[in-house]
Design an enzyme around this catalytic site. Structure first.
Site, PDB file in Angstrom:
ATOM      1  N   LYS A  31      45.677  52.821  29.942  1.00 16.12           N
ATOM      2  CA  LYS A  31      46.615  52.159  30.856  1.00 16.12           C
ATOM      3  C   LYS A  31      48.083  52.422  30.534  1.00 16.12           C
ATOM      4  O   LYS A  31      48.931  52.352  31.420  1.00 16.12           O
ATOM      5  CB  LYS A  31      46.349  50.648  30.883  1.00 16.12           C
ATOM      6  CG  LYS A  31      45.047  50.268  31.565  1.00 16.12           C
ATOM      7  CD  LYS A  31      44.904  48.764  31.703  1.00 16.12           C
ATOM      8  CE  LYS A  31      43.588  48.393  32.362  1.00 16.12           C
ATOM      9  NZ  LYS A  31      43.501  46.948  32.656  1.00 16.12           N
ATOM     10  N   ASP A  61      46.326  44.439  38.185  1.00 17.35           N
ATOM     11  CA  ASP A  61      45.803  43.368  37.329  1.00 17.35           C
ATOM     12  C   ASP A  61      46.585  42.068  37.518  1.00 17.35           C
ATOM     13  O   ASP A  61      46.006  40.982  37.430  1.00 17.35           O
ATOM     14  CB  ASP A  61      45.876  43.778  35.849  1.00 17.35           C
ATOM     15  CG  ASP A  61      44.796  44.770  35.459  1.00 17.35           C
ATOM     16  OD1 ASP A  61      43.715  44.741  36.086  1.00 17.35           O
ATOM     17  OD2 ASP A  61      45.022  45.566  34.531  1.00 17.35           O
TER      18      ASP A  61
END
Length: 285
Positions: A68, A104
């Site tokens: 990420k 997210d």
């Protein structure tokens, strides 16, 4: 005729529920496209990004651990929210550029929206864990006006994380083991307050040590939220329910973040509402 596709990349990747989620939505909507899981190692990440740049059928990818942050220098532009979090979980080709997003944050906040839409005298969250997942959670909750108590094995790391992600906030840090033992702290009146207890760590996940949290640390009326998805009903959530607290499981965040990614990949909203019940049944078989 070739078929458009999106995918999720990570190392390992076999455990990902993303293909089942996106596949369910594509099937429901009758969209002729595919969503797959692709194992990409750290050494192969740059070559993967290069190979996808020239693929006209590729609609983008979700990015899971441990990539990420590593993907950031390999793409062209970051959405402002992804830049703030310092992590990308969705990459989409837009024109000649690859753009990094973080879904997210809205995914984590989605099941809390009914509560966040209310007015409170005070909002506080005890966030347990300082790993990669905590970054999106800190940014999301701080943006909704919550005071955070960030607990980690290393309080210095927790403090540095808060100073990086929300330097203007009046937040606090605590050692993780502070919450393991009972407290006789007398909470003041919580009427009109919002209290969250969030497991942002891998503790309690299958194959990981348990998360030790004594319920005496939770103010009356707290909502417990665990981002772990395996097992879905963690010991942390079971103990919270047994003590009379409301709970939110990790599938809520997973489906919420996938919703935002799906829209960017396939240009339409996924079916939600009643379809979520069927999707959950499929994911928990």
């Amino acid at each position: 005729m070739t078929q458009p596709y999106a995918e999720v990349i990570g190392d390992p990747i076999v455990q990902s529920k993303s293909p089942a989620i996106h596949g369910f939505w594509l099937e429901k909507l009758g969209i002729d496209a595919d969503y797959r899981a692709t194992h990409v190692t750290a050494d192969g990440l740059a070559d993967f990004i290069t190979s996808r740049r020239g693929d006209g059928d590729w609609r983008g990818c979700n990015v899971t651990m441990p990539h990420k942050q590593a993907v950031i220098p390999l793409i062209d532009r970051l959405d402002p929210l992804a830049a703030k979090v310092g992590a990308v979980n969705t990459i989409v080709p837009e024109g000649s550029e690859l753009v990094g997003y973080n879904t997210d944050v809205p995914g984590f906040l989605e099941p809390l929206q009914p509560l966040l839409g209310e007015t409170h005298y005070f909002r506080m969250a005890r966030v347990l864990g300082t790993g990669g997942a905590a970054r999106a959670i800190i940014v999301g909750l701080a943006g909704e006006g919550l005071v955070l108590v960030l607990a980690g094995r290393n309080p210095d790391k927790a403090r540095a994380l808060l100073e990086e992600l929300d330097p203007a906030g009046e937040h606090h840090v605590a050692p993780l083991d502070h919450f393991a033992d009972a407290t006789d702290f007398a909470f003041d009146d919580r009427e009109g307050c919002l209290d969250l207890v969030v497991n942002a760590s891998a503790l309690g996940m299958t194959g990981q040590p348990p998360l030790r949290f004594d319920m005496s640390h939770a103010p009356p009326g707290s909502v417990f939220y665990d981002i772990v998805t395996s097992p879905l009903d963690t010991e942390f959530l079971k103990a919270a329910r047994a003590a009379g607290f409301r709970t939110v499981d990790g599938l809520s965040m997973l489906i919420g973040q996938a919703d935002h990614a799906f829209r960017r990949f396939f240009g339409t909203n996924p079916p939600r509402g009643d379809a979520d019940i069927e999707l959950r049944e499929r994911l928990t078989k």
